[in-house]
Design a protein around this motif. Structure first.
Motif, mmCIF file in Angstrom:
data_model
loop_
_atom_site.group_PDB
_atom_site.id
_atom_site.type_symbol
_atom_site.label_atom_id
_atom_site.label_comp_id
_atom_site.label_asym_id
_atom_site.label_seq_id
_atom_site.Cartn_x
_atom_site.Cartn_y
_atom_site.Cartn_z
ATOM 1 N N ARG A 27 12.728 -9.170 -2.146
ATOM 2 C CA ARG A 27 11.449 -9.588 -2.719
ATOM 3 C C ARG A 27 10.480 -8.405 -2.805
ATOM 4 N N ALA A 28 9.581 -8.446 -3.763
ATOM 5 C CA ALA A 28 8.591 -7.384 -3.928
ATOM 6 C C ALA A 28 7.708 -7.249 -2.694
ATOM 7 N N ASP A 29 7.390 -8.368 -2.037
ATOM 8 C CA ASP A 29 6.592 -8.311 -0.806
ATOM 9 C C ASP A 29 7.327 -7.548 0.293
ATOM 10 N N ASP A 30 8.658 -7.722 0.345
ATOM 11 C CA ASP A 30 9.454 -6.984 1.325
ATOM 12 C C ASP A 30 9.440 -5.494 1.024
ATOM 13 N N VAL A 31 9.450 -5.140 -0.264
ATOM 14 C CA VAL A 31 9.352 -3.733 -0.656
ATOM 15 C C VAL A 31 8.037 -3.161 -0.157
ATOM 16 N N SER A 32 6.959 -3.901 -0.333
ATOM 17 C CA SER A 32 5.652 -3.432 0.131
ATOM 18 C C SER A 32 5.659 -3.193 1.633
ATOM 19 N N GLN A 33 6.275 -4.093 2.389
ATOM 20 C CA GLN A 33 6.337 -3.927 3.839
ATOM 21 C C GLN A 33 7.144 -2.687 4.216
ATOM 22 N N ILE A 34 8.260 -2.484 3.534
ATOM 23 C CA ILE A 34 9.092 -1.307 3.819
ATOM 24 C C ILE A 34 8.340 -0.026 3.460
ATOM 25 N N MET A 35 7.672 -0.018 2.317
ATOM 26 C CA MET A 35 6.909 1.165 1.922
ATOM 27 C C MET A 35 5.795 1.433 2.934
ATOM 28 N N ASN A 36 5.159 0.370 3.432
ATOM 29 C CA ASN A 36 4.130 0.538 4.456
ATOM 30 C C ASN A 36 4.716 1.086 5.753
ATOM 31 N N GLU A 37 5.945 0.690 6.089
ATOM 32 C CA GLU A 37 6.611 1.254 7.263
ATOM 33 C C GLU A 37 6.834 2.757 7.073
ATOM 34 N N LEU A 38 7.272 3.141 5.868
ATOM 35 C CA LEU A 38 7.497 4.560 5.584
ATOM 36 C C LEU A 38 6.196 5.355 5.619
ATOM 37 N N VAL A 39 5.102 4.727 5.166
ATOM 38 C CA VAL A 39 3.787 5.376 5.242
ATOM 39 C C VAL A 39 3.374 5.517 6.700
ATOM 40 N N LYS A 40 3.557 4.459 7.468
ATOM 41 C CA LYS A 40 3.191 4.474 8.892
ATOM 42 C C LYS A 40 3.905 5.602 9.624
ATOM 43 N N PHE A 41 5.196 5.795 9.322
ATOM 44 C CA PHE A 41 5.970 6.849 9.970
ATOM 45 C C PHE A 41 5.587 8.229 9.448
ATOM 46 N N GLY A 42 5.087 8.292 8.228
ATOM 47 C CA GLY A 42 4.682 9.567 7.644
ATOM 48 C C GLY A 42 5.708 10.167 6.697
ATOM 49 N N ALA A 43 6.747 9.399 6.358
ATOM 50 C CA ALA A 43 7.762 9.902 5.431
ATOM 51 C C ALA A 43 7.209 9.996 4.017
ATOM 52 N N ILE A 44 6.342 9.067 3.665
ATOM 53 C CA ILE A 44 5.675 9.063 2.367
ATOM 54 C C ILE A 44 4.191 8.836 2.606
ATOM 55 N N PHE A 45 3.385 9.058 1.585
ATOM 56 C CA PHE A 45 1.975 8.693 1.677
ATOM 57 C C PHE A 45 1.573 7.995 0.394
ATOM 58 N N SER A 46 0.488 7.273 0.466
ATOM 59 C CA SER A 46 0.038 6.506 -0.692
ATOM 60 C C SER A 46 -1.383 6.889 -1.062
ATOM 61 N N GLU A 47 -1.673 6.700 -2.339
ATOM 62 C CA GLU A 47 -3.028 6.882 -2.869
ATOM 63 C C GLU A 47 -3.324 5.706 -3.776
ATOM 64 N N ARG A 48 -4.553 5.291 -3.783
ATOM 65 C CA ARG A 48 -4.988 4.219 -4.678
ATOM 66 C C ARG A 48 -5.568 4.823 -5.940
ATOM 67 N N GLU A 49 -5.216 4.236 -7.071
ATOM 68 C CA GLU A 49 -5.735 4.681 -8.361
ATOM 69 C C GLU A 49 -6.496 3.519 -8.978
ATOM 70 N N ARG A 50 -7.783 3.715 -9.148
ATOM 71 C CA ARG A 50 -8.612 2.677 -9.751
ATOM 72 C C ARG A 50 -8.244 2.511 -11.223
ATOM 73 N N VAL A 51 -8.179 1.263 -11.642
ATOM 74 C CA VAL A 51 -7.886 0.954 -13.034
ATOM 75 C C VAL A 51 -9.080 0.181 -13.576
ATOM 76 N N GLU A 52 -9.700 0.752 -14.589
ATOM 77 C CA GLU A 52 -10.886 0.123 -15.169
ATOM 78 C C GLU A 52 -10.506 -1.245 -15.725
ATOM 79 N N GLY A 53 -11.324 -2.229 -15.404
ATOM 80 C CA GLY A 53 -11.087 -3.581 -15.887
ATOM 81 C C GLY A 53 -10.297 -4.455 -14.918
ATOM 82 N N LEU A 54 -9.694 -3.834 -13.910
ATOM 83 C CA LEU A 54 -8.961 -4.608 -12.906
ATOM 84 C C LEU A 54 -9.774 -4.680 -11.623
ATOM 85 N N ARG A 55 -9.762 -5.861 -11.032
ATOM 86 C CA ARG A 55 -10.446 -6.015 -9.751
ATOM 87 C C ARG A 55 -9.532 -5.550 -8.628
ATOM 88 N N GLY A 56 -10.128 -5.313 -7.494
ATOM 89 C CA GLY A 56 -9.353 -4.923 -6.331
ATOM 90 C C GLY A 56 -9.335 -3.419 -6.139
#
Length: 127
Positions: free
Chosen positions: A56-85
């Protein structure tokens, strides 16, 4: 290029700490087939990862968050005009885990077969 010791450290950590260690290791392996060479950006959406791994896509998010937590990958947020959140999440390989930012030109990189590319049969050999 991934450093073997760093890869082993990530795999060991996933095995010991992930809620879904086997799926997490498959996600980790998949990421290397979809890296932008100069930036280390992972060029897959969570839906694409979900489909490729069969989770499931939610499981992918959890796994990616685990990889971020460990420091194997990092994430950045990109604002998209017209989208909330908070915006779209972009993931990048940690430069201390895998070598990114190659000095090769785009033309040189184009000559290297992509992972999973079909190889061509070459005729020849002993007669």
């Amino acid at each position: 290029m991934i450093r073997p010791a760093q890869n082993a450290a990530v795999v060991d950590w996933l095995e010991a700490n992930s809620k879904r260690p086997m799926k997490a290791m498959r996600v980790w392996a998949l990421l290397f087939d979809h890296l932008m060479p100069h930036t280390g950006q992972i060029m897959l959406t969570r839906e694409e990862i979900s489909e490729a791994i069969g989770i499931r896509a939610d499981d992918v998010s959890q796994i990616m968050n685990e990889l971020v937590k460990f420091g194997a990958i990092f994430s950045e947020r990109e604002r998209v005009e017209g989208l909330r959140g908070p915006g779209l999440v972009r993931y990048y390989m940690n430069r201390h885990v895998a070598e990114v930012g190659s000095r090769a030109t785009q033309e040189e990189l184009a000559l290297i077969p992509r992972p999973g590319a079909k190889l061509e049969v070459v005729q020849g050999g002993k007669n």
